[in-house]
Design an enzyme around this catalytic site. Structure first.
Site, PDB file in Angstrom:
ATOM      1  N   HIS A 193       5.099  -7.328  -0.202  1.00  0.00           N
ATOM      2  CA  HIS A 193       4.721  -8.647  -0.658  1.00  0.00           C
ATOM      3  C   HIS A 193       5.445  -8.590  -2.271  1.00  0.00           C
ATOM      4  O   HIS A 193       5.785  -7.480  -2.881  1.00  0.00           O
ATOM      5  CB  HIS A 193       3.265  -8.962  -1.112  1.00  0.00           C
ATOM      6  CG  HIS A 193       2.471  -8.779   0.207  1.00  0.00           C
ATOM      7  ND1 HIS A 193       2.077  -9.938   0.816  1.00  0.00           N
ATOM      8  CD2 HIS A 193       2.107  -7.890   1.315  1.00  0.00           C
ATOM      9  CE1 HIS A 193       1.496  -9.471   2.069  1.00  0.00           C
ATOM     10  NE2 HIS A 193       1.378  -8.281   2.154  1.00  0.00           N
TER      11      HIS A 193
ATOM     12  N   ASP B 282       0.952  -0.932   0.188  1.00  0.00           N
ATOM     13  CA  ASP B 282       0.055  -0.056   0.097  1.00  0.00           C
ATOM     14  C   ASP B 282       0.953   1.044  -0.045  1.00  0.00           C
ATOM     15  O   ASP B 282       1.914   1.423   0.860  1.00  0.00           O
ATOM     16  CB  ASP B 282      -0.945   0.012   1.140  1.00  0.00           C
ATOM     17  CG  ASP B 282      -1.783  -1.157   1.110  1.00  0.00           C
ATOM     18  OD1 ASP B 282      -1.859  -2.024   0.242  1.00  0.00           O
ATOM     19  OD2 ASP B 282      -2.692  -0.957   2.220  1.00  0.00           O
TER      20      ASP B 282
ATOM     21  N   SER C 141       8.306   3.776   4.821  1.00  0.00           N
ATOM     22  CA  SER C 141       9.574   3.936   4.076  1.00  0.00           C
ATOM     23  C   SER C 141       9.247   3.549   2.536  1.00  0.00           C
ATOM     24  O   SER C 141       8.088   4.046   2.127  1.00  0.00           O
ATOM     25  CB  SER C 141      10.490   3.220   4.562  1.00  0.00           C
ATOM     26  OG  SER C 141      11.911   3.746   4.207  1.00  0.00           O
TER      27      SER C 141
END
Length: 271
Positions: free
Chosen positions: A137, A79, A240
């Protein structure tokens, strides 16, 4: 050399975030963070159920998101906000429009061959803000060949710094993950630390200890280590940046700068 002040700040915040306070205090801390940052907790447990602030930061999805059925589509692995994207030219990419940097310096000495292999290919920058889901992921099925942990500073990676701090990604601590796709083409994933990122965790390499006493790059090699598209492979403690670099002709991206994306969103096609 002593730790840079940004690393000291990040270490201190990491200790606070990892501490389990009495339940009433922890509930207040968690609820305050959710409200302050505007977290959407609809896919996660109640904020009060997390025993530390770090547990809240690194929360797992309660219900797995569905991957697109077409395996020739590559997805967003996080995200995030896409802060820049484009073609790698003359060994350079952009941390933001108008602010280029050397990929060779970013990758470091252990990945020099990868620099030429991604020339003319695509780069995409993903910024995970403090309010985002912090796990990352795999964007496609990849064979992980090598990983290098490069120690560095912990400057913020927000827009003011992206626009004004030259070589921000190169100065910050980072983890370089060099992979190949099912057709043998190079794909490089780079995890970049930032202020208050106490740790960048990589599930398949437990020896990686970021924001530690390590002062020189540490390199790891793997044999036949495949990670499936959508597989969880680690997390940031706080927000980050993830940078991706793809060999020319391996992907056709369909992304826009300042586009907000979520894990499992389709970002283009695998050629």
């Amino acid at each position: 050399m002593p730790k840079h002040f940004t690393s000291v700040i990040s270490s201190g915040f990491g200790k606070f975030a990892s501490k389990a306070f009495p339940s009433s205090i922890q509930h207040f801390i968690n609820a305050s963070y959710v409200k302050l940052m505007g977290l959407d907790m609809s896919e996660f447990r109640e904020p009060s159920s997390y025993k530390t602030l770090n547990k809240l930061f690194t929360r797992a999805l309660e219900t797995p998101r569905e991957l697109p059925e077409d395996e020739n589509l590559f997805i967003s692995g996080a995200d995030a906000l896409i802060t820049d994207a484009g073609t790698i030219t003359d060994g350079k990419a952009y941390q933001i429009k108008g602010m280029s940097y050397s990929i060779e310096e970013l990758f470091g000495e252990h990945h020099r061959d990868a620099v030429s292999r991604v020339e003319g290919g695509e780069f995409i920058n993903f910024y995970l803000s403090p309010k985002d889901y912090h796990r990352y992921h795999m964007p496609m099925r990849l064979k992980v060949n090598t990983l290098t942990h490069i120690p560095g500073k912990h400057y913020p990676v927000n827009f003011p710094l992206l626009r004004n701090k030259v070589d921000l990604f190169i100065e910050n601590e980072r983890v370089i993950i060099e992979c190949e796709d099912e057709k043998g083409r190079t794909q490089v994933l780079v995890l970049v630390a930032a202020l208050n990122v106490g740790q960048m965790v990589v599930t398949f390499e437990e020896k990686v200890r970021t924001n530690s006493e390590i002062r020189e790059p540490v390199h790891y090699k793997y044999e036949d280590l495949w990670v499936e598209r959508g597989d969880f492979y680690g997390w940031f403690e706080m927000g980050s940046t993830i940078l991706t670099f793809s060999q020319k002709g391996s992907i056709v991206p369909e992304v826009a700068i300042n586009q907000k994306v979520s894990f499992t969103d389709v970002l283009g096609k695998i050629q």
